[in-house]
Design a protein around this motif. Structure first.
Motif, mmCIF file in Angstrom:
data_model
loop_
_atom_site.group_PDB
_atom_site.id
_atom_site.type_symbol
_atom_site.label_atom_id
_atom_site.label_comp_id
_atom_site.label_asym_id
_atom_site.label_seq_id
_atom_site.Cartn_x
_atom_site.Cartn_y
_atom_site.Cartn_z
ATOM 1 N N CYS A 50 -4.781 4.306 76.026
ATOM 2 C CA CYS A 50 -5.751 3.701 75.100
ATOM 3 C C CYS A 50 -5.502 2.186 75.008
ATOM 4 O O CYS A 50 -4.374 1.756 74.760
ATOM 5 C CB CYS A 50 -5.602 4.339 73.734
ATOM 6 S SG CYS A 50 -6.509 3.479 72.439
ATOM 7 N N CYS A 100 -4.332 1.223 70.929
ATOM 8 C CA CYS A 100 -2.994 1.520 70.388
ATOM 9 C C CYS A 100 -1.914 1.543 71.467
ATOM 10 O O CYS A 100 -0.735 1.449 71.153
ATOM 11 C CB CYS A 100 -3.002 2.844 69.633
ATOM 12 S SG CYS A 100 -3.268 4.297 70.676
ATOM 13 N N CYS A 153 -9.420 8.228 72.440
ATOM 14 C CA CYS A 153 -7.958 8.207 72.381
ATOM 15 C C CYS A 153 -7.461 9.453 71.656
ATOM 16 O O CYS A 153 -7.988 9.841 70.611
ATOM 17 C CB CYS A 153 -7.504 6.945 71.635
ATOM 18 S SG CYS A 153 -5.737 6.937 71.262
ATOM 19 N N ASN A 181 -4.553 9.820 70.202
ATOM 20 C CA ASN A 181 -3.642 9.520 69.085
ATOM 21 C C ASN A 181 -4.418 9.677 67.764
ATOM 22 O O ASN A 181 -5.401 8.962 67.527
ATOM 23 C CB ASN A 181 -3.126 8.083 69.276
ATOM 24 C CG ASN A 181 -2.294 7.569 68.119
ATOM 25 O OD1 ASN A 181 -2.069 8.273 67.135
ATOM 26 N ND2 ASN A 181 -1.850 6.329 68.243
ATOM 27 N N CYS A 191 -5.490 6.750 65.753
ATOM 28 C CA CYS A 191 -6.326 5.750 66.412
ATOM 29 C C CYS A 191 -7.728 6.316 66.662
ATOM 30 O O CYS A 191 -8.663 6.008 65.944
ATOM 31 C CB CYS A 191 -5.648 5.302 67.712
ATOM 32 S SG CYS A 191 -6.592 4.106 68.662
ATOM 33 N N GLU A 195 -9.775 5.691 69.073
ATOM 34 C CA GLU A 195 -10.697 4.697 69.648
ATOM 35 C C GLU A 195 -11.605 5.334 70.715
ATOM 36 O O GLU A 195 -11.191 6.245 71.431
ATOM 37 C CB GLU A 195 -9.861 3.566 70.270
ATOM 38 C CG GLU A 195 -10.630 2.518 71.064
ATOM 39 C CD GLU A 195 -11.421 1.572 70.188
ATOM 40 O OE1 GLU A 195 -12.155 2.047 69.299
ATOM 41 O OE2 GLU A 195 -11.317 0.352 70.393
HETATM 42 ZN ZN LIG Z 1 -5.579 4.638 70.670
#
Ligand SMILES: [Zn+2]
Length: 253
Positions: free
Chosen positions: A20, A23, A67, A69, A72, A74
């Motif tokens: 990503c 992050c 992403c 995570n 995050c 994203e």
């Molecule tokens: Zn991320």
């Protein structure tokens, strides 16, 4: 830098471990139902050709990545090209067998992947062309390489290396090679690395020599090392400690 993830084509079943860009912790995966590939018009028309073979097929694809995570999440838009090639699968009898499979190659990511970690302290004239290089990496390795060279020129300016000599009131610009040889003594250990990046960049700035994505990845690895050396806190602390020890000519006590 995961070179394999940046280099090999992918299939619908397995996307590479792209990191990503926000992050730099989570891996990007296509959002279910958001990957679309279509066969191009000329490719479809070619099916009627008597010599047609599945490896003539050309796709255009687009997809939305997210992403993994949890902190995050994203989104990254991605598009590229594809084709058909021999694939090996395990058949019902447990034996490997050859079949035709779809393969895809990314050309664009928005926002672009961050292919190396740019330290926060890295000056903008250096980091901006590197970010531009990351944007171009998949679609034009030669243009990505030229942007590394621009970053290198900017880095030399940041390190206090002059850009030109003045002769009879005229500016005579120094080439990159000469500028690297003018690095102040305290940066002399970086000279070899910078020179290597310069050689890799040379291939990118001449139309008759093709720069490969391997060349660009080599340049990224070298400049990554230089930036970490110059601009991370860890490097600064190590240097300050070395200076202190050298001054005392012994342990800092
Ligand atoms: Zn991320």
């Amino acid at each position: 830098m995961d070179r394999r993830a940046l280099k090999i084509p992918f299939t619908r079943e397995s996307t590479p471990d792209w990191l990503c860009p926000r992050c730099r912790k989570g891996l990007l995966r296509f959002v279910p139902g958001k990957f679309h590939a279509e066969e191009r018009k000329d490719s479809r028309d070619a099916h009627s050709h008597e010599a047609w073979d599945p490896d003539w097929i050309e796709y255009t694809y687009s997809g939305l990545l997210q992403c993994g995570n949890d902190n995050c999440g994203e989104f990254v838009a991605n598009s590229g090209t594809g084709g058909v090639d021999i694939d090996v699968v395990i058949g019902d009898d447990g034996e490997p067998e050859q079949t035709w499979g779809d393969f895809f190659r990314p050309k664009y990511f928005q926002p672009p992947l961050r292919l190396i970690d740019l330290p926060e302290e890295c000056p903008a004239p250096v980091s901006t062309p590197l970010q531009e290089s990351f944007r171009l990496f998949f679609s034009s390795p030669a243009a990505a390489s030229n942007n590394v060279r621009i970053a290198l020129e900017a880095l030399l300016t940041e390190l206090g290396v002059k850009r030109f000599n003045t002769k009879n009131g005229k500016r005579i610009f120094l080439n990159l090679h000469s500028r690297i040889s003018l690095l102040p003594p305290k940066y002399s250990e970086l000279g070899e690395l910078l020179l290597a990046i310069k050689w890799l960049g040379n291939a990118g700035s001449h139309a008759d020599s093709a720069v490969t994505i391997d060349d660009v990845m080599d340049a990224y690895e070298l400049i990554d090392h230089v930036l970490q050396e110059l601009y991370t806190q860890k490097a600064k602390k190590a240097k300050a400690l070395a200076k202190l020890i050298n001054k005392k000519k012994g342990p800092k006590g």
